[in-house]
Write a protein that holds these residues in place. Structure first.
Motif, PDB file in Angstrom:
ATOM      1  N   LEU A  26      -8.655  17.868 -35.804  1.00 35.81           N
ATOM      2  CA  LEU A  26      -9.738  18.370 -35.734  1.00 35.81           C
ATOM      3  C   LEU A  26     -11.028  17.823 -36.724  1.00 35.81           C
ATOM      4  CD1 LEU A  26     -11.240  20.500 -33.954  1.00 35.81           C
ATOM      5  CD2 LEU A  26     -10.703  22.145 -35.579  1.00 35.81           C
ATOM      6  N   LEU A  29     -12.585  14.621 -35.647  1.00 37.93           N
ATOM      7  CA  LEU A  29     -13.182  14.749 -34.346  1.00 37.93           C
ATOM      8  C   LEU A  29     -14.622  15.405 -34.615  1.00 37.93           C
ATOM      9  CD1 LEU A  29     -10.604  15.804 -31.658  1.00 37.93           C
ATOM     10  CD2 LEU A  29     -11.191  13.512 -32.410  1.00 37.93           C
ATOM     11  N   GLN A  30     -14.704  16.518 -35.414  1.00 40.34           N
ATOM     12  CA  GLN A  30     -15.806  17.151 -35.998  1.00 40.34           C
ATOM     13  C   GLN A  30     -16.792  16.584 -36.714  1.00 40.34           C
ATOM     14  OE1 GLN A  30     -13.997  21.136 -37.066  1.00 40.34           O
ATOM     15  NE2 GLN A  30     -14.888  21.955 -35.500  1.00 40.34           N
ATOM     16  N   SER A  35     -13.943  10.760 -29.963  1.00 39.50           N
ATOM     17  CA  SER A  35     -13.155  11.538 -28.787  1.00 39.50           C
ATOM     18  C   SER A  35     -11.742  11.649 -28.797  1.00 39.50           C
ATOM     19  CB  SER A  35     -13.643  10.865 -27.648  1.00 39.50           C
ATOM     20  OG  SER A  35     -13.063   9.278 -27.585  1.00 39.50           O
ATOM     21  N   SER A  36     -11.165  10.715 -29.782  1.00 41.04           N
ATOM     22  CA  SER A  36      -9.852  10.925 -30.093  1.00 41.04           C
ATOM     23  C   SER A  36      -9.286   9.774 -31.392  1.00 41.04           C
ATOM     24  CB  SER A  36      -9.033  10.126 -28.604  1.00 41.04           C
ATOM     25  OG  SER A  36      -9.460   8.728 -28.480  1.00 41.04           O
ATOM     26  N   SER A  54      -6.500  13.512 -28.411  1.00 38.29           N
ATOM     27  CA  SER A  54      -7.702  13.456 -28.063  1.00 38.29           C
ATOM     28  C   SER A  54      -8.329  14.759 -28.350  1.00 38.29           C
ATOM     29  CB  SER A  54      -7.961  13.090 -26.382  1.00 38.29           C
ATOM     30  OG  SER A  54      -7.360  13.947 -25.693  1.00 38.29           O
ATOM     31  N   ARG A  55      -9.804  15.053 -28.032  1.00 38.08           N
ATOM     32  CA  ARG A  55     -10.348  16.194 -28.092  1.00 38.08           C
ATOM     33  C   ARG A  55      -9.790  17.463 -26.984  1.00 38.08           C
ATOM     34  NH1 ARG A  55     -15.845  13.928 -26.211  1.00 38.08           N
ATOM     35  NH2 ARG A  55     -16.067  12.964 -28.294  1.00 38.08           N
ATOM     36  N   ILE A 181     -17.396  20.686 -29.592  1.00 40.98           N
ATOM     37  CA  ILE A 181     -16.342  20.543 -30.911  1.00 40.98           C
ATOM     38  C   ILE A 181     -16.831  20.851 -32.159  1.00 40.98           C
ATOM     39  CG2 ILE A 181     -15.304  18.835 -32.097  1.00 40.98           C
ATOM     40  CD1 ILE A 181     -13.526  19.528 -29.736  1.00 40.98           C
TER      41      ILE A 181
END
Length: 284
Positions: A26, A29-30, A35-36, A54-55, A181
């Motif tokens: 996370l 992603l953030q 996306s992954s 992935s997200r 996200i």
């Protein structure tokens, strides 16, 4: 053109290692808008590729913490593969990132953006007009819809965006999975279950604790703000017309750092050009 000519090379690839937790993913992603993320494991023989997270995996499995359970197998490629052939695999498999491996070792990663960048440079064909490949089914929402409801609309539409419309049903903005996200939070809690669903009236609660009997269970939930989507959307929209080429659209996507562009005829919204549509244009 070979995959090696377009891919992000191994030394630049961000990975997470087993064992690990969802918070490790996370964070990337953030903070980076990925996306992954590829998952690897350190062994006596070196770093071994194990799969991808992935997200969508995080959002769809909010109660699962361990990477070993969340990781999944995805198509892979080799550095010597033809780029257009791997782009075709991306389209057919719905894969936005394909790890480039040599045996168990990860040599790099090829993303949809890498292919779009190659189209923008003119390294591969980009003369197809976007009107020929744009999606005509458009996922839309209204400016006052709460963001956690928009997230569900995006989920059920199975696309990574929602075009936001105003009171006149005109283009007001766009919101994407990345936007959601960035403001989503994963929280832990403990509550009694029995016959009721805990926290079902919480303003921010996406998924309450499921009733599984009269006992206490730990849970992890994704919290998404219930404020209007207008607070989180991008309202400075870029759009394209049907006669624009895939190459020109690719250049716009790279320049603006976006993954989809509304397709318009005059002031009317008639479709959406996604980055994956530009990959489809390679075969028109």
């Amino acid at each position: 053109m070979k995959v090696a000519d377009a891919m992000t090379r191994g030394e630049e690839v961000v990975t997470v290692s087993l064992p690990g937790t969802r918070d490790d993913v996370l964070e990337y992603l953030q903070e980076r808008g990925f996306s992954s993320v590829p998952v690897v494991k350190e062994t006596d023989e070196g770093t071994k590729y194990r799969g991808l997270i992935s997200r969508e995996d995080l959002i769809e499995h909010p109660d699962e913490d361990q990477l070993a359970v969340l990781v999944r197998e995805v198509p892979t490629a080799s550095a010597d593969d033809e780029l257009e052939a791997v782009a075709a695999t991306m389209v057919s498999e719905g894969a936005r990132r394909i790890p480039v491996v040599d045996g168990d070792a990860i040599e790099g990663i090829l993303t949809v953006t890498d292919v779009v960048r190659a189209i923008a440079r003119g390294d591969i064909d980009g003369e197809t007009e976007v009107g020929d490949v744009a999606a005509r089914d458009v996922n839309t929402t209204y400016v006052d819809v709460p963001l956690h409801i928009v997230e569900r609309e995006i989920f059920y539409a199975n696309v990574p965006y929602a075009i936001v419309l105003d009171d006149e049903a005109s283009l007001a903005g766009i919101v994407t999975e990345v936007d959601i996200i960035e403001v989503a939070r994963v929280v832990e809690g403990e509550a009694g279950t029995g016959d009721s669903v805990a926290n079902q009236d919480d303003e921010w609660m996406w998924e309450g604790i499921k009733a599984v009997g009269n006992r206490y269970i730990p849970t992890r939930n994704v919290e998404i703000p219930a404020e209007p989507v207008s607070k989180f959307m991008t309202d400075d929209l870029v759009s394209v017309a049907t006669r624009v080429t895939a190459k020109d659209a690719a250049q716009t996507m790279i320049r603006e750092d976006i993954e989809q562009i509304p397709l318009v005829s005059g002031d009317e919204l008639i479709g959406v050009v996604r980055d994956v549509n530009l990959l489809e244009a390679l075969y028109e």
